[in-house]
Design a protein around this motif. Sequence first.
Motif, PDB file in Angstrom:
ATOM      1  N   THR A 171     -29.556 -10.341 -10.027  1.00 46.15           N
ATOM      2  CA  THR A 171     -30.885  -9.747 -10.167  1.00 46.15           C
ATOM      3  C   THR A 171     -31.900 -10.451  -9.272  1.00 46.15           C
ATOM      4  N   ALA A 172     -31.830 -11.782  -9.248  1.00 42.51           N
ATOM      5  CA  ALA A 172     -32.796 -12.554  -8.469  1.00 42.51           C
ATOM      6  C   ALA A 172     -32.656 -12.295  -6.979  1.00 42.51           C
ATOM      7  N   ALA A 173     -31.449 -11.985  -6.531  1.00 41.09           N
ATOM      8  CA  ALA A 173     -31.233 -11.779  -5.100  1.00 41.09           C
ATOM      9  C   ALA A 173     -31.950 -10.549  -4.579  1.00 41.09           C
ATOM     10  N   THR A 174     -32.217  -9.578  -5.480  1.00 46.30           N
ATOM     11  CA  THR A 174     -32.872  -8.338  -5.046  1.00 46.30           C
ATOM     12  C   THR A 174     -34.326  -8.266  -5.491  1.00 46.30           C
ATOM     13  N   ALA A 175     -34.818  -9.329  -6.167  1.00 44.06           N
ATOM     14  CA  ALA A 175     -36.199  -9.349  -6.652  1.00 44.06           C
ATOM     15  C   ALA A 175     -36.941 -10.501  -6.002  1.00 44.06           C
ATOM     16  N   SER A 176     -38.234 -10.557  -6.240  1.00 42.47           N
ATOM     17  CA  SER A 176     -39.011 -11.673  -5.722  1.00 42.47           C
ATOM     18  C   SER A 176     -38.621 -12.946  -6.450  1.00 42.47           C
ATOM     19  N   ARG A 177     -38.614 -14.042  -5.742  1.00 39.76           N
ATOM     20  CA  ARG A 177     -38.209 -15.304  -6.346  1.00 39.76           C
ATOM     21  C   ARG A 177     -39.226 -15.767  -7.382  1.00 39.76           C
ATOM     22  N   PRO A 178     -38.747 -16.118  -8.580  1.00 44.54           N
ATOM     23  CA  PRO A 178     -39.686 -16.522  -9.631  1.00 44.54           C
ATOM     24  C   PRO A 178     -40.359 -17.845  -9.302  1.00 44.54           C
ATOM     25  N   ALA A 179     -41.625 -17.950  -9.661  1.00 46.16           N
ATOM     26  CA  ALA A 179     -42.372 -19.182  -9.444  1.00 46.16           C
ATOM     27  C   ALA A 179     -42.326 -20.039 -10.700  1.00 46.16           C
ATOM     28  N   GLY A 180     -42.227 -21.354 -10.533  1.00 50.15           N
ATOM     29  CA  GLY A 180     -42.301 -22.260 -11.658  1.00 50.15           C
ATOM     30  C   GLY A 180     -41.021 -22.450 -12.441  1.00 50.15           C
ATOM     31  N   LEU A 181     -39.927 -21.895 -11.969  1.00 49.94           N
ATOM     32  CA  LEU A 181     -38.648 -22.076 -12.662  1.00 49.94           C
ATOM     33  C   LEU A 181     -38.144 -23.481 -12.379  1.00 49.94           C
ATOM     34  N   ARG A 182     -38.177 -24.342 -13.401  1.00 50.17           N
ATOM     35  CA  ARG A 182     -37.928 -25.768 -13.201  1.00 50.17           C
ATOM     36  C   ARG A 182     -36.451 -26.137 -13.265  1.00 50.17           C
ATOM     37  N   ALA A 183     -35.728 -25.612 -14.259  1.00 45.66           N
ATOM     38  CA  ALA A 183     -34.343 -26.043 -14.441  1.00 45.66           C
ATOM     39  C   ALA A 183     -33.533 -24.969 -15.143  1.00 45.66           C
TER      40      ALA A 183
END
Length: 411
Positions: free
Chosen positions: A269-281
């Motif tokens: 899903t992430a590969a086709t969407a905008s990269r999430p901000a603030g994802l720490r771990a």
Amino acid sequence: MLTEQPLTDDTSYGDRRQRERSARPTTQVRTLDAMFTRAARRGPARLAVHEELGHLTYGRAETLATQWASALVRSGVQLGDPVIVHCDDHRQSLVAQLAILKAGGVCVPVSREIERPGPERIAAVSGAQAVLCSASTKAAWNSCGRLSLALDDAGTWKKVSALRPDPALPRSAPTDAAYLLISRENGEETSGQLVDHRAWQFALAARIRQAGTAERTVAVCQPPTGALTLSAMWWACASGGTLVPRALAPGGMDTAVFSPDEYARVLETAATASRPAGLRAIVLVGGPFPPDLVERHFTTLPTTRLLAEFAPAGGVMPWTAQELSPPSRSGLPDAGVGSPVPHVHVHIVDPEGHPVPPGRTGEICATGPALPFDSIGIRALDRESLPGGGTLLRSGHLGRWRTDGRVEITA
């Protein structure tokens, strides 16, 4: 529906665990319910659970759990008695588990969808005489003859809320059993592993040392009583953070707990969407991870830490842990699963249960106070006696010790 308004919305372990409690030395380790109470006193307005249907604060969860615990005690639940949790809502599930622990009982979480004769087998192997559930799941227990209390039934809540909180609460102790984790509930056999409060606290402390606290949000995509939901929920509670049940999408997360298979779908899903901000771990829990998953992670989320906990045998208690790094130029990461976490002793043994020398292949097994202390209805090959005394849990994976002190999976 559990909201910020009142809820309209043949084996017992008690005697044995009481004897063990009096025989063991005292410890400073808190029970899980005491840990939650401390967080609730520090931040009663903070969200403990936030999902699409609504939210639940620490203070409200503490109040509700105390009332339900009082109801359990007055209905005859004794110290060490197992109580089944079968809820379709994460908020209800948290309150039910806290109530059972406050009452000194043992939580027996079961899957949201279970088919007959699943309920009968679970009730029989656990010895549970009571069920805390949702109105939608209560029917599954009608034929079992168990006391079933639906947390979202208005009539039941009217009676429960009228009770004076029991002055004996809380009744659990750190070395008492906290959970009976059921496995193979839809197969030919039903079995379970008993985990005490202390083991959970050891596991939480090890994760916080490795991954840090989760004072913001912990995302999970499993049902309310899923194994990884328990892992994520108590990490959030230990940190005063918020459990966020959500679909397999990476947006809006701070930290998350996934199985390797779940995380592979997240990355798609992430590969086709905008990269999430603030994802720490991201913490992966379960069996070995595919090496190419690490490469995909750092390609998609290069600034997000990736950690892995090896928790085999269908459990949530980690045996080993490691932080993963971007693949080197020489290729994909190796098949190591990390080093043993504190209070866990990993053994590589031959088919007879004898330790093998470093570098030799054998089955990966483990012992220690951060693991289940007993098994119910378990097959003999899953738990065996060690030469010289003691018992070990078997993972079903072959591996060996590496020269750097880490465990490597070989098959």
